[in-house]
Design a protein around this motif. Sequence first.
Motif, PDB file in Angstrom:
ATOM      1  N   MET A 217       0.820  -1.213   0.000  1.00 28.67           N
ATOM      2  CA  MET A 217       0.000   0.000   0.000  1.00 28.67           C
ATOM      3  C   MET A 217       0.862   1.275   0.000  1.00 28.67           C
ATOM      4  SD  MET A 217      -2.960   0.492   2.743  1.00 28.67           S
ATOM      5  CE  MET A 217      -3.844   1.981   2.997  1.00 28.67           C
ATOM      6  N   ILE A 218       1.838   1.315   0.928  1.00 28.29           N
ATOM      7  CA  ILE A 218       2.692   2.509   0.993  1.00 28.29           C
ATOM      8  C   ILE A 218       3.482   2.667  -0.311  1.00 28.29           C
ATOM      9  CG2 ILE A 218       4.605   1.307   2.206  1.00 28.29           C
ATOM     10  CD1 ILE A 218       3.603   4.891   3.009  1.00 28.29           C
ATOM     11  N   GLU A 219       3.810   1.507  -0.934  1.00 28.65           N
ATOM     12  CA  GLU A 219       4.605   1.566  -2.173  1.00 28.65           C
ATOM     13  C   GLU A 219       3.881   2.321  -3.278  1.00 28.65           C
ATOM     14  OE1 GLU A 219       4.421  -1.227  -0.394  1.00 28.65           O
ATOM     15  OE2 GLU A 219       6.513  -1.164   0.302  1.00 28.65           O
ATOM     16  N   LYS A 220       2.560   2.285  -3.240  1.00 26.43           N
ATOM     17  CA  LYS A 220       1.785   2.960  -4.298  1.00 26.43           C
ATOM     18  C   LYS A 220       2.108   4.451  -4.373  1.00 26.43           C
ATOM     19  CE  LYS A 220      -2.427   0.203  -4.390  1.00 26.43           C
ATOM     20  NZ  LYS A 220      -3.745   0.191  -3.757  1.00 26.43           N
ATOM     21  N   TYR A 221       2.548   5.001  -3.239  1.00 29.52           N
ATOM     22  CA  TYR A 221       2.788   6.438  -3.196  1.00 29.52           C
ATOM     23  C   TYR A 221       4.107   6.835  -3.870  1.00 29.52           C
ATOM     24  CZ  TYR A 221      -1.218   6.645  -0.138  1.00 29.52           C
ATOM     25  OH  TYR A 221      -2.492   6.557   0.348  1.00 29.52           O
ATOM     26  N   ALA A 222       4.913   5.815  -4.190  1.00 36.08           N
ATOM     27  CA  ALA A 222       6.205   6.123  -4.836  1.00 36.08           C
ATOM     28  C   ALA A 222       5.973   6.860  -6.151  1.00 36.08           C
ATOM     29  CB  ALA A 222       6.997   4.839  -5.061  1.00 36.08           C
ATOM     30  N   SER A 223       4.891   6.524  -6.831  1.00 40.59           N
ATOM     31  CA  SER A 223       4.638   7.175  -8.127  1.00 40.59           C
ATOM     32  C   SER A 223       4.344   8.666  -7.953  1.00 40.59           C
ATOM     33  CB  SER A 223       3.467   6.491  -8.836  1.00 40.59           C
ATOM     34  OG  SER A 223       2.294   6.677  -8.069  1.00 40.59           O
ATOM     35  N   VAL A 224       3.973   9.077  -6.761  1.00 35.75           N
ATOM     36  CA  VAL A 224       3.640  10.492  -6.531  1.00 35.75           C
ATOM     37  C   VAL A 224       4.809  11.244  -5.882  1.00 35.75           C
ATOM     38  CG1 VAL A 224       1.973  12.077  -5.475  1.00 35.75           C
ATOM     39  CG2 VAL A 224       1.244   9.769  -6.121  1.00 35.75           C
ATOM     40  N   VAL A 225       5.460  10.613  -4.898  1.00 36.36           N
ATOM     41  CA  VAL A 225       6.491  11.344  -4.135  1.00 36.36           C
ATOM     42  C   VAL A 225       7.904  10.794  -4.327  1.00 36.36           C
ATOM     43  CG1 VAL A 225       4.881  12.146  -2.354  1.00 36.36           C
ATOM     44  CG2 VAL A 225       6.046   9.951  -2.042  1.00 36.36           C
ATOM     45  N   GLY A 226       8.036   9.704  -5.094  1.00 42.33           N
ATOM     46  CA  GLY A 226       9.368   9.153  -5.359  1.00 42.33           C
ATOM     47  C   GLY A 226       9.734   8.021  -4.398  1.00 42.33           C
ATOM     48  N   GLU A 227      10.618   7.134  -4.888  1.00 41.78           N
ATOM     49  CA  GLU A 227      11.031   5.945  -4.119  1.00 41.78           C
ATOM     50  C   GLU A 227      11.761   6.321  -2.832  1.00 41.78           C
ATOM     51  OE1 GLU A 227      10.429   2.845  -4.619  1.00 41.78           O
ATOM     52  OE2 GLU A 227       9.707   2.794  -6.689  1.00 41.78           O
ATOM     53  N   GLN A 228      12.570   7.378  -2.931  1.00 38.19           N
ATOM     54  CA  GLN A 228      13.421   7.741  -1.797  1.00 38.19           C
ATOM     55  C   GLN A 228      12.601   8.095  -0.555  1.00 38.19           C
ATOM     56  OE1 GLN A 228      16.063  10.839  -3.022  1.00 38.19           O
ATOM     57  NE2 GLN A 228      17.748   9.969  -1.835  1.00 38.19           N
ATOM     58  N   GLU A 229      11.534   8.844  -0.790  1.00 40.02           N
ATOM     59  CA  GLU A 229      10.658   9.254   0.303  1.00 40.02           C
ATOM     60  C   GLU A 229      10.045   8.011   0.978  1.00 40.02           C
ATOM     61  OE1 GLU A 229      10.129  12.145   1.614  1.00 40.02           O
ATOM     62  OE2 GLU A 229       8.308  11.805   2.803  1.00 40.02           O
ATOM     63  N   ILE A 230       9.607   7.072   0.158  1.00 40.85           N
ATOM     64  CA  ILE A 230       8.969   5.868   0.697  1.00 40.85           C
ATOM     65  C   ILE A 230       9.997   5.038   1.478  1.00 40.85           C
ATOM     66  CG2 ILE A 230       7.685   3.750   0.102  1.00 40.85           C
ATOM     67  CD1 ILE A 230       6.248   6.504  -0.424  1.00 40.85           C
ATOM     68  N   ASP A 231      11.198   4.963   0.919  1.00 43.67           N
ATOM     69  CA  ASP A 231      12.285   4.246   1.579  1.00 43.67           C
ATOM     70  C   ASP A 231      12.542   4.795   2.974  1.00 43.67           C
ATOM     71  OD1 ASP A 231      13.583   2.170   0.289  1.00 43.67           O
ATOM     72  OD2 ASP A 231      15.520   3.202   0.621  1.00 43.67           O
ATOM     73  N   GLY A 232      12.562   6.115   3.066  1.00 44.14           N
ATOM     74  CA  GLY A 232      12.797   6.791   4.351  1.00 44.14           C
ATOM     75  C   GLY A 232      11.715   6.430   5.353  1.00 44.14           C
ATOM     76  N   ILE A 233      10.463   6.449   4.903  1.00 40.76           N
ATOM     77  CA  ILE A 233       9.342   6.152   5.807  1.00 40.76           C
ATOM     78  C   ILE A 233       9.436   4.712   6.304  1.00 40.76           C
ATOM     79  CG2 ILE A 233       6.827   5.844   5.877  1.00 40.76           C
ATOM     80  CD1 ILE A 233       6.646   8.240   3.919  1.00 40.76           C
ATOM     81  N   VAL A 234       9.730   3.791   5.384  1.00 36.07           N
ATOM     82  CA  VAL A 234       9.799   2.368   5.773  1.00 36.07           C
ATOM     83  C   VAL A 234      10.913   2.166   6.810  1.00 36.07           C
ATOM     84  CG1 VAL A 234      10.330   0.049   4.897  1.00 36.07           C
ATOM     85  CG2 VAL A 234       8.772   1.549   3.617  1.00 36.07           C
ATOM     86  N   LYS A 235      12.033   2.849   6.610  1.00 34.55           N
ATOM     87  CA  LYS A 235      13.157   2.699   7.558  1.00 34.55           C
ATOM     88  C   LYS A 235      12.790   3.221   8.950  1.00 34.55           C
ATOM     89  CE  LYS A 235      17.057   2.434   4.478  1.00 34.55           C
ATOM     90  NZ  LYS A 235      17.507   3.299   3.400  1.00 34.55           N
ATOM     91  N   ILE A 236      12.106   4.353   8.991  1.00 33.10           N
ATOM     92  CA  ILE A 236      11.716   4.895  10.306  1.00 33.10           C
ATOM     93  C   ILE A 236      10.714   3.936  10.965  1.00 33.10           C
ATOM     94  CG2 ILE A 236      10.662   6.838  11.545  1.00 33.10           C
ATOM     95  CD1 ILE A 236      11.468   8.592   9.109  1.00 33.10           C
ATOM     96  N   ALA A 237       9.768   3.447  10.161  1.00 28.73           N
ATOM     97  CA  ALA A 237       8.722   2.563  10.698  1.00 28.73           C
ATOM     98  C   ALA A 237       9.301   1.275  11.271  1.00 28.73           C
ATOM     99  CB  ALA A 237       7.690   2.262   9.625  1.00 28.73           C
ATOM    100  N   GLU A 238      10.416   0.803  10.680  1.00 28.44           N
ATOM    101  CA  GLU A 238      11.089  -0.407  11.187  1.00 28.44           C
ATOM    102  C   GLU A 238      11.349  -0.299  12.687  1.00 28.44           C
ATOM    103  OE1 GLU A 238      12.581  -3.305  10.003  1.00 28.44           O
ATOM    104  OE2 GLU A 238      11.317  -3.026   8.225  1.00 28.44           O
ATOM    105  N   LYS A 239      11.719   0.897  13.110  1.00 29.24           N
ATOM    106  CA  LYS A 239      12.067   1.107  14.518  1.00 29.24           C
ATOM    107  C   LYS A 239      10.839   1.055  15.412  1.00 29.24           C
ATOM    108  CE  LYS A 239      16.074   3.850  13.544  1.00 29.24           C
ATOM    109  NZ  LYS A 239      16.867   4.979  13.713  1.00 29.24           N
ATOM    110  N   LEU A 240       9.648   1.125  14.790  1.00 24.33           N
ATOM    111  CA  LEU A 240       8.418   1.147  15.590  1.00 24.33           C
ATOM    112  C   LEU A 240       7.618  -0.140  15.439  1.00 24.33           C
ATOM    113  CD1 LEU A 240       7.316   4.832  14.909  1.00 24.33           C
ATOM    114  CD2 LEU A 240       8.004   3.888  17.112  1.00 24.33           C
ATOM    115  N   LYS A 241       8.207  -1.153  14.797  1.00 25.16           N
ATOM    116  CA  LYS A 241       7.495  -2.423  14.618  1.00 25.16           C
ATOM    117  C   LYS A 241       7.029  -2.958  15.970  1.00 25.16           C
ATOM    118  CE  LYS A 241       7.370  -4.116  10.339  1.00 25.16           C
ATOM    119  NZ  LYS A 241       8.442  -3.975   9.354  1.00 25.16           N
ATOM    120  N   GLY A 242       5.739  -3.331  16.033  1.00 25.55           N
ATOM    121  CA  GLY A 242       5.230  -3.928  17.266  1.00 25.55           C
ATOM    122  C   GLY A 242       4.787  -2.908  18.300  1.00 25.55           C
TER     123      GLY A 242
END
Length: 397
Positions: free
Chosen positions: A1-26
Amino acid sequence: MIEKYASVVGEQEIDGIVKIAEKLKGVSVLHVNSTKAGGGVAEILNRMVPLMKDLGINVDWKIIRGDSEFFNVTKSFHNSLQNGTGSLNDEQFKIYDKWQEINSTEVPLDYDVMFIHDPQPAGLVKYKKNNTWIWRCHIDISNPFPPVWKFLSHYVSQYKSMIVSVPSFGRDDLDIPQFVIPPSIDPLSIKNGFIHDVTVRRVLRKYEIDENKPIITQVSRFDRAKDPIGVIRAFKLTRAHVDSQLVYVGSPASDDPEGEIVYKEVVKEVGDEKDIHLLMLPAGSDLEINAFQRASAVVMQKSIKEGFGLTVSEAMWKQRPVIGGNTGGIPLQVIHGITGYLVDSVEGASHYMTFLLKNKEYGNVLGARAKEHVRQNFLITRELRDYLLTILYSMGK
Ligand code: UDP
């Protein structure tokens, strides 16, 4: 789902969000507010909660309960915080506290992070456990009515941190960390995603709106802060120069008891004017709103007070020129003369309405810049990233 936004804001932005979210898993997060539908907070949470879930965060959303007495009190809070005036008494503060207590037994308060939106549920913090509480304020609290702010700030000071939408809403009488996070729109929602011209025309026909006459639109709850009467007066002045029509779209919000009264005031102001289409649409009329915004030559948000004004970014994303009230979060979005126009009066609003109706190409130039401004600053991916960072900071991670 989050990947869909890459077409609007770019892969780099999505990559950054996923990395931050990793720290909040669980980590468990509970969003709490006072309405499931109607108004900007519900609009954002409807899109934000699924996105946070998709990122592996254990997130839920709960609505507080209240009777009409409670929502009358919280609407008075809302007005007096934004307008700097009011008349509240101890009885009303007691009603507020009574419903905080009731809700404290119904809303689970033991999530790792309690994300509390706006003043209505802010007092729940009194019942906090040893977890992280963040107060997300969506309204203008820069010039509050002192007795109400004194009452509310006693609660707010018990939070780990607080978020406001606009720098000038920050408070220097609080010791907790404060973050400025403007709200955002979802470019992939039904309200904001691409829709074909055919669909736009179908919606116009459904509501008996003339496709061949320029349309001015305002989408807003029936709230005096949105200045519906001012919009109608500005339109009437404009229509004397340029043949056009006004579409005013509103809907009820369960936590706003004043809507009906204001609606009646608006009906009276419209009178028997045939070129004003006053539409009361049910919550969730997203496709219709998308169509009205796209079909407009001009979109208005002539607020007198405004937290942020999602409708402004919604229209700007659709490349429409917006005329906005010079207040709250609107000037973050509308840069006067660059991405739209800011106004302080009915006459000013009418002046720019007339100009834009007569200069459609220039409206398109403003609209194109407006869309890029929203892409850079007011899309949900940016707000999501800011929320994740605030949670990390507030949890001390
Ligand atoms: N909205 C809607 N139907 C209406 C009126 C408003 O769906 O009849 C939506 C509007 O599109 C926007 C939100 O409600 O997404 C209003 O947010 P905003 O920040 O503009 O104002 P608020 O109501 O939160 O003060």
